[in-house]
Design a protein around this motif. Structure first.
Motif, short mmCIF file in Angstrom:
data_model
loop_
_atom_site.label_atom_id
_atom_site.label_comp_id
_atom_site.label_asym_id
_atom_site.label_seq_id
_atom_site.Cartn_x
_atom_site.Cartn_y
_atom_site.Cartn_z
N UNK A 82 -36.31 34.81 13.37
CA UNK A 82 -37.35 35.81 13.63
C UNK A 82 -36.79 37.16 14.07
N UNK A 83 -35.49 37.31 14.10
CA UNK A 83 -34.86 38.52 14.63
C UNK A 83 -35.25 39.75 13.82
N UNK A 84 -35.72 40.77 14.53
CA UNK A 84 -36.15 42.02 13.90
C UNK A 84 -35.12 43.14 14.06
N UNK A 85 -34.50 43.23 15.23
CA UNK A 85 -33.60 44.35 15.51
C UNK A 85 -32.54 43.93 16.50
N UNK A 128 -32.28 51.24 17.63
CA UNK A 128 -31.74 49.90 17.37
C UNK A 128 -31.40 49.77 15.90
N UNK A 129 -30.54 48.81 15.61
CA UNK A 129 -30.23 48.48 14.22
C UNK A 129 -31.23 47.48 13.68
N UNK A 130 -31.61 47.65 12.44
CA UNK A 130 -32.57 46.73 11.83
C UNK A 130 -31.91 45.44 11.40
N UNK A 131 -32.45 44.32 11.86
CA UNK A 131 -31.97 43.01 11.41
C UNK A 131 -32.82 42.47 10.27
N UNK A 132 -34.08 42.85 10.25
CA UNK A 132 -34.98 42.48 9.17
C UNK A 132 -34.81 43.50 8.04
N UNK A 133 -34.42 43.07 6.85
CA UNK A 133 -34.20 44.01 5.74
C UNK A 133 -35.43 44.85 5.39
N UNK A 134 -36.61 44.38 5.78
CA UNK A 134 -37.82 45.13 5.46
C UNK A 134 -38.00 46.37 6.33
N UNK A 135 -37.28 46.45 7.44
CA UNK A 135 -37.43 47.59 8.33
C UNK A 135 -36.69 48.81 7.80
N UNK A 136 -37.27 49.98 8.04
CA UNK A 136 -36.72 51.25 7.60
C UNK A 136 -36.44 52.14 8.81
N UNK A 168 -38.95 39.95 17.72
CA UNK A 168 -37.81 39.56 18.53
C UNK A 168 -36.70 40.59 18.40
N UNK A 169 -36.20 41.05 19.54
CA UNK A 169 -35.07 41.98 19.58
C UNK A 169 -33.90 41.27 20.24
N UNK A 170 -32.73 41.38 19.62
CA UNK A 170 -31.52 40.76 20.15
C UNK A 170 -30.60 41.77 20.79
N UNK A 171 -30.02 41.39 21.93
CA UNK A 171 -29.12 42.26 22.69
C UNK A 171 -27.74 41.62 22.78
N UNK A 172 -26.72 42.45 22.59
CA UNK A 172 -25.35 41.97 22.75
C UNK A 172 -24.40 43.13 22.95
N UNK A 173 -23.26 42.85 23.55
CA UNK A 173 -22.26 43.89 23.81
C UNK A 173 -21.42 44.12 22.55
N UNK A 174 -22.10 44.58 21.52
CA UNK A 174 -21.46 44.77 20.23
C UNK A 174 -22.29 45.72 19.39
N UNK A 221 -25.51 36.12 9.85
CA UNK A 221 -25.25 34.96 10.70
C UNK A 221 -26.24 34.91 11.86
N UNK A 222 -26.54 36.07 12.43
CA UNK A 222 -27.53 36.09 13.52
C UNK A 222 -28.92 35.71 13.01
N UNK A 223 -29.27 36.15 11.82
CA UNK A 223 -30.58 35.78 11.26
C UNK A 223 -30.65 34.28 10.98
N UNK A 224 -29.52 33.68 10.62
CA UNK A 224 -29.51 32.22 10.43
C UNK A 224 -29.79 31.51 11.76
#
Length: 256
Positions: A188-191, A90-98, A165-171, A181-184
């Protein structure tokens, strides 16, 4: 005698589970169009075998939902699926994730679902909920297994497991502005990924427990595509380690 645990194990690509099926015994397969469902047994160190029904769905919510439905429907009434697990990167949405950080979803959302003004943004109409959460007993079983394995050094190379929280989308997201924008909208979005919440919706509607387990491959930014491609090749060699971490705790797993 209690029947063996039966896991439905799904990933979008073979590399996201560990494409070598040599870790399973008594293999068989069934084909539905271009979808292949593999069945086998994992045998631990003298323990009871775990039944596995395994499939690679392809990318996106439709592919994932189709595969989840096929896997659940293909199980016999004598050995139903106890848990549907979707795993991969998954892609990291939280900047703290590596890279190599592990995220076990304590909730999932379809971040591209929007039927306003009929319902609020993100709400799944059949369930009338925006955020889906796994059953607590299964979630804590998996989280404890991952944390114990990490503490003992059995998850060498992976980051300490996190929940979120993990977010799913066709993108495929490769734009920092999109993530911002998603974090706004979802603080709580993590990935972010492309399948997990669709599988969770199918499982919820079929009354089957589910989990989504992801490893961070990229930062969902302008470097995401190259990072993803490079990471997936390396991940293939390690992916089964995460799965086996859970299988080794099969004796303490909940039952339906």
């Amino acid at each position: 005698m209690e029947r063996p645990l039966h896991l439905g194990l799904l990933g979008a690509m073979p590399e996201e589970i560990g494409s070598d099926l040599a870790h399973l015994n008594n293999l068989s397969r069934e084909t539905f169009g271009d979808l292949v469902i593999h069945r086998g047994e994992w045998q631990g160190d003298g323990g009871t075998p775990v039944l596995l029904t395994l499939a690679w769905s392809g990318w996106g919510k439709v592919c994932a939902a189709r595969t989840a439905t096929r896997v659940l429907a293909s199980a016999s009434s004598e050995a139903p699926i106890d848990l549907l697990l979707f795993t991969g990167v998954a892609g990291g949405a939280d900047p703290a994730l590596q890279q190599w950080d592990v995220v076990l979803a304590d909730s999932v959302v379809q971040h591209d679902l929007d039927v306003r003004p009929i319902l609020p943004r993100f709400v799944v109409p059949p369930l009338n909920r925006a955020v889906l959460a796994p059953q607590e007993t299964w979630f804590h079983w998996a989280l404890n297994a991952l944390e114990q394995s990490h503490s003992s050094g059995a998850l060498q190379g992976f980051g300490r497991p996190k929940r979120g929280l993990i977010g799913t989308g066709d993108q495929f997201i490769g734009d920092a502005a999109v993530i911002a924008a998603l974090r706004d909208a979802l603080p709580e979005l993590q990935a972010v990924e492309m399948e997990g919440a669709a599988v969770a919706q199918v499982a919820e509607q079929e009354n089957v427990p589910w989990l989504v387990l992801r490893v961070i491959s990229d930062g969902a930014d302008s470097e995401a595509a190259q990072s993803f491609n490079d990471f997936v090749q390396a991940y293939d060699a390690r992916a089964w380690t995460l799965i086996e971490t859970l299988l080794r705790r099969q004796a303490s797993a909940p039952r339906r």
